[in-house]
Design a protein around this motif. Sequence first.
Motif, PDB file in Angstrom:
ATOM      1  N   GLU A   1      17.570  -7.582  -6.574  1.00  0.00           N
ATOM      2  CA  GLU A   1      17.479  -8.148  -7.927  1.00  0.00           C
ATOM      3  C   GLU A   1      16.040  -8.274  -8.379  1.00  0.00           C
ATOM      4  O   GLU A   1      15.758  -8.776  -9.463  1.00  0.00           O
ATOM      5  CB  GLU A   1      18.140  -9.529  -7.969  1.00  0.00           C
ATOM      6  CG  GLU A   1      19.640  -9.427  -7.800  1.00  0.00           C
ATOM      7  CD  GLU A   1      20.328 -10.781  -7.853  1.00  0.00           C
ATOM      8  OE1 GLU A   1      19.636 -11.802  -8.070  1.00  0.00           O
ATOM      9  OE2 GLU A   1      21.549 -10.791  -7.672  1.00  0.00           O
ATOM     10  N   ARG A   2      15.131  -7.832  -7.524  1.00  0.00           N
ATOM     11  CA  ARG A   2      13.705  -7.989  -7.849  1.00  0.00           C
ATOM     12  C   ARG A   2      13.001  -6.646  -8.011  1.00  0.00           C
ATOM     13  O   ARG A   2      13.485  -5.626  -7.539  1.00  0.00           O
ATOM     14  CB  ARG A   2      13.004  -8.822  -6.764  1.00  0.00           C
ATOM     15  CG  ARG A   2      13.480 -10.259  -6.778  1.00  0.00           C
ATOM     16  CD  ARG A   2      12.900 -11.079  -5.654  1.00  0.00           C
ATOM     17  NE  ARG A   2      13.585 -12.361  -5.615  1.00  0.00           N
ATOM     18  CZ  ARG A   2      13.181 -13.445  -6.295  1.00  0.00           C
ATOM     19  NH1 ARG A   2      12.087 -13.407  -7.006  1.00  0.00           N
ATOM     20  NH2 ARG A   2      13.871 -14.568  -6.238  1.00  0.00           N
ATOM     21  N   VAL A   3      11.844  -6.705  -8.663  1.00  0.00           N
ATOM     22  CA  VAL A   3      11.060  -5.495  -8.921  1.00  0.00           C
ATOM     23  C   VAL A   3      10.281  -5.101  -7.659  1.00  0.00           C
ATOM     24  O   VAL A   3       9.993  -5.951  -6.810  1.00  0.00           O
ATOM     25  CB  VAL A   3      10.073  -5.691 -10.101  1.00  0.00           C
ATOM     26  CG1 VAL A   3      10.807  -6.116 -11.359  1.00  0.00           C
ATOM     27  CG2 VAL A   3       8.975  -6.690  -9.738  1.00  0.00           C
ATOM     28  N   PRO A   4       9.924  -3.811  -7.561  1.00  0.00           N
ATOM     29  CA  PRO A   4       9.107  -3.366  -6.431  1.00  0.00           C
ATOM     30  C   PRO A   4       7.620  -3.442  -6.743  1.00  0.00           C
ATOM     31  O   PRO A   4       6.792  -3.070  -5.913  1.00  0.00           O
ATOM     32  CB  PRO A   4       9.524  -1.910  -6.280  1.00  0.00           C
ATOM     33  CG  PRO A   4       9.794  -1.470  -7.687  1.00  0.00           C
ATOM     34  CD  PRO A   4      10.357  -2.684  -8.410  1.00  0.00           C
ATOM     35  N   GLY A   5       7.270  -3.900  -7.955  1.00  0.00           N
ATOM     36  CA  GLY A   5       5.879  -3.811  -8.404  1.00  0.00           C
ATOM     37  C   GLY A   5       5.633  -2.428  -8.986  1.00  0.00           C
ATOM     38  O   GLY A   5       6.529  -1.592  -9.044  1.00  0.00           O
ATOM     39  N   GLY A   6       4.403  -2.218  -9.445  1.00  0.00           N
ATOM     40  CA  GLY A   6       4.107  -0.926 -10.039  1.00  0.00           C
ATOM     41  C   GLY A   6       2.621  -0.708 -10.135  1.00  0.00           C
ATOM     42  O   GLY A   6       1.845  -1.588  -9.785  1.00  0.00           O
ATOM     43  N   SER A   7       2.204   0.443 -10.554  1.00  0.00           N
ATOM     44  CA  SER A   7       3.092   1.481 -11.035  1.00  0.00           C
ATOM     45  C   SER A   7       3.676   2.382  -9.949  1.00  0.00           C
ATOM     46  O   SER A   7       4.661   3.053 -10.198  1.00  0.00           O
ATOM     47  CB  SER A   7       2.348   2.351 -12.050  1.00  0.00           C
ATOM     48  OG  SER A   7       1.347   3.113 -11.403  1.00  0.00           O
ATOM     49  N   SER A   8       3.107   2.362  -8.728  1.00  0.00           N
ATOM     50  CA  SER A   8       3.667   3.208  -7.666  1.00  0.00           C
ATOM     51  C   SER A   8       4.860   2.499  -7.017  1.00  0.00           C
ATOM     52  O   SER A   8       4.942   2.368  -5.790  1.00  0.00           O
ATOM     53  CB  SER A   8       2.597   3.523  -6.610  1.00  0.00           C
ATOM     54  OG  SER A   8       1.405   3.988  -7.205  1.00  0.00           O
ATOM     55  N   GLY A   9       5.805   2.048  -7.840  1.00  0.00           N
ATOM     56  CA  GLY A   9       6.936   1.251  -7.353  1.00  0.00           C
ATOM     57  C   GLY A   9       7.916   2.068  -6.541  1.00  0.00           C
ATOM     58  O   GLY A   9       8.460   1.600  -5.542  1.00  0.00           O
ATOM     59  N   GLY A  10       8.170   3.306  -6.966  1.00  0.00           N
ATOM     60  CA  GLY A  10       9.100   4.170  -6.227  1.00  0.00           C
ATOM     61  C   GLY A  10       8.540   4.497  -4.852  1.00  0.00           C
ATOM     62  O   GLY A  10       9.260   4.454  -3.843  1.00  0.00           O
ATOM     63  N   ALA A  11       7.249   4.794  -4.802  1.00  0.00           N
ATOM     64  CA  ALA A  11       6.596   5.119  -3.528  1.00  0.00           C
ATOM     65  C   ALA A  11       6.710   3.944  -2.565  1.00  0.00           C
ATOM     66  O   ALA A  11       7.075   4.100  -1.400  1.00  0.00           O
ATOM     67  CB  ALA A  11       5.126   5.462  -3.778  1.00  0.00           C
ATOM     68  N   ALA A  12       6.398   2.732  -3.073  1.00  0.00           N
ATOM     69  CA  ALA A  12       6.398   1.555  -2.209  1.00  0.00           C
ATOM     70  C   ALA A  12       7.817   1.197  -1.758  1.00  0.00           C
ATOM     71  O   ALA A  12       8.034   0.831  -0.603  1.00  0.00           O
ATOM     72  CB  ALA A  12       5.761   0.375  -2.935  1.00  0.00           C
ATOM     73  N   ALA A  13       8.785   1.316  -2.670  1.00  0.00           N
ATOM     74  CA  ALA A  13      10.164   0.936  -2.328  1.00  0.00           C
ATOM     75  C   ALA A  13      10.775   1.930  -1.336  1.00  0.00           C
ATOM     76  O   ALA A  13      11.438   1.530  -0.371  1.00  0.00           O
ATOM     77  CB  ALA A  13      11.013   0.856  -3.591  1.00  0.00           C
ATOM     78  N   CYS A  14      10.561   3.233  -1.545  1.00  0.00           N
ATOM     79  CA  CYS A  14      11.154   4.214  -0.621  1.00  0.00           C
ATOM     80  C   CYS A  14      10.532   4.072   0.760  1.00  0.00           C
ATOM     81  O   CYS A  14      11.205   4.239   1.771  1.00  0.00           O
ATOM     82  CB  CYS A  14      11.066   5.645  -1.161  1.00  0.00           C
ATOM     83  SG  CYS A  14       9.497   6.485  -0.955  1.00  0.00           S
TER      84      CYS A  14
END
Lengths: 486, 95
Positions: free
Chosen positions: A145-158
């Motif tokens: 339910e929370r954000v991964p941050g950004g802008s490299s959010g996809g990189a950090a989450a994966c």
Amino acid sequence: MHTKTLTELKAGLANGDFSSRELTEHFLARIKQFDGELNSFVTVTEQQALAQADAADQAIAAGQTGLLTGLPIAHKDIFCTEGVRTSCGSKMLDSFIAPYTATVVNKMASEGAVMLGKTNMDEFAMGSSNETSYYGPVKNPWDLERVPGGSSGGAAACLGARLAPAATGTDTGGSIRQPAALNNITGLKPTYGRVSRWGMIAFASSLDQAGPMGQSAEDCALMLQAMAGHDHRDSTSLNQKVDDYLGALKEDISGLTIGIPEEFFPDTLDGAIADNSRAAIRELEKLGAKVVSVSLPSIKLSVPAYYVIAPAEASSNLSRFDGVRFGHRCDDPKDLEDLYKRSRSEGFGDEVKRRILVGTYALSAGYYDAYYRRAQQVRRLIRDDFARAFEKVDVLMGPTAPETAFKLGAKKDDPVSMYMADVFTIGVNLAGLPALSMPTGFINGLPTGTQVIGNYFREGQILNVAHKYQQVTDWHRQLPTFGGEQ
Amino acid sequence: MAIDSKVVAQVAHLARLKVDQADSDALSSRLNDILAMVDQLQQADVADVAPMAHPLDVTQPLRDDEVSEPNIRDKALEIAPAAEDGCFLVPRVIE
């Protein structure tokens, strides 16, 4: 295999414990299984990845390996990749197939890396929550339910969910370090000019810098070794020898002087965030580091200075998107102006438009001195503060972000509050210094990170500080329950 | 320096963006929030401080005036939204 660091996977490939094809198939299967929920990839390049893996296995068999041979890596969708869509998280580039490949991607491929795909990001890297992406928000694997941050959010989450063992990111105001902190990974923004920007879609050219995102400082050192270096195609890339980053990890840190800027621990800071960073600093003291207090008086103006300089540069960089040469074009334009205005208005999202407007305003006649010129003057004050601090200390430390991952939507309609997510990271970009974020514990099950800032070209030293910390702690090895871990 | 719908319209035109009348007030208010934050810069004492464009004060290098990049015209035109006879197509500009 996905619980191993990139460095361990490299050793596994060398030992013949598994092939690059097995490794690549394993991560592709994890992406298929888990990314529907996480949304960390915009494009998965399965066929290409398997072909690169097979080539890597042949190279390993022939004993012709590079630094990254056979290791799967996810690239942020800001790096141009020939023949593969490069969207930059924008509708504007939804159908853009880059005609050439970015230097960073080329350099890693020439060292044998396998590209798993392109990761989701805030549109044109403008955001701190990954909610401005045209492809929808990325979720944080520690709490969906929370954000991964950004802008490299996809990189950090994966990477946090171990859908990839390593990833590339870019950092204009904190876009590697803030999501690294929020996803319990290690991420490094190198010195401005250390890594080529060629083929990296420009946001704010005097601040943009690519860097590695990994499970450990050692992984980041390995990746940076492949990424760094002069590139004649980027006139701002610096022609300076690349250090031996892995070698730097062997140096002793006793006698290291850590400066603690008082501005990074303001009275208003969440006490638990401050405690985690102070505890990390104490660990380093146990390893022989000395701690002194320093002050960076002008850093309080870093967010205002950034929100003039970055939008000003963005408004200029993004003027290239005109519906004529590439990218989105509106239907049935009635004249040239209609073509420009409708193509741009349909192609850009709200945050990108806001920043273009702020930048255009700040650069317009009558306001230039009050905004842009003054921001560039303040930028020098900020740089000089850091320079004075580095006369006394080797590195500076403090929290990476003022809070843990916030709820999706919580700041979406309040840009200024969103901008404050980068309050501790932006000064480093304005000064052009290298800095990393490393995992330093949790608050209510959510990761926190601590930033280590070094002097120009001292990437090896800050990686070594983080590496020494990671040898005596295991925060960086903690995994979220999402993805079947724990 | 508060900005209103009229200023938004002027700046949007400079940036070649279309702003719908319906969104204009909300947008002005967001932009004013940002500019109010940015106005903290006015506190700084910047007398005699030279503006800084590059942290290491590096200047742009020069290179020999030789062709170094291949001609990728066909590749570039392939990704254009509209092209014909080696040219980008735009609406008629000259009657």
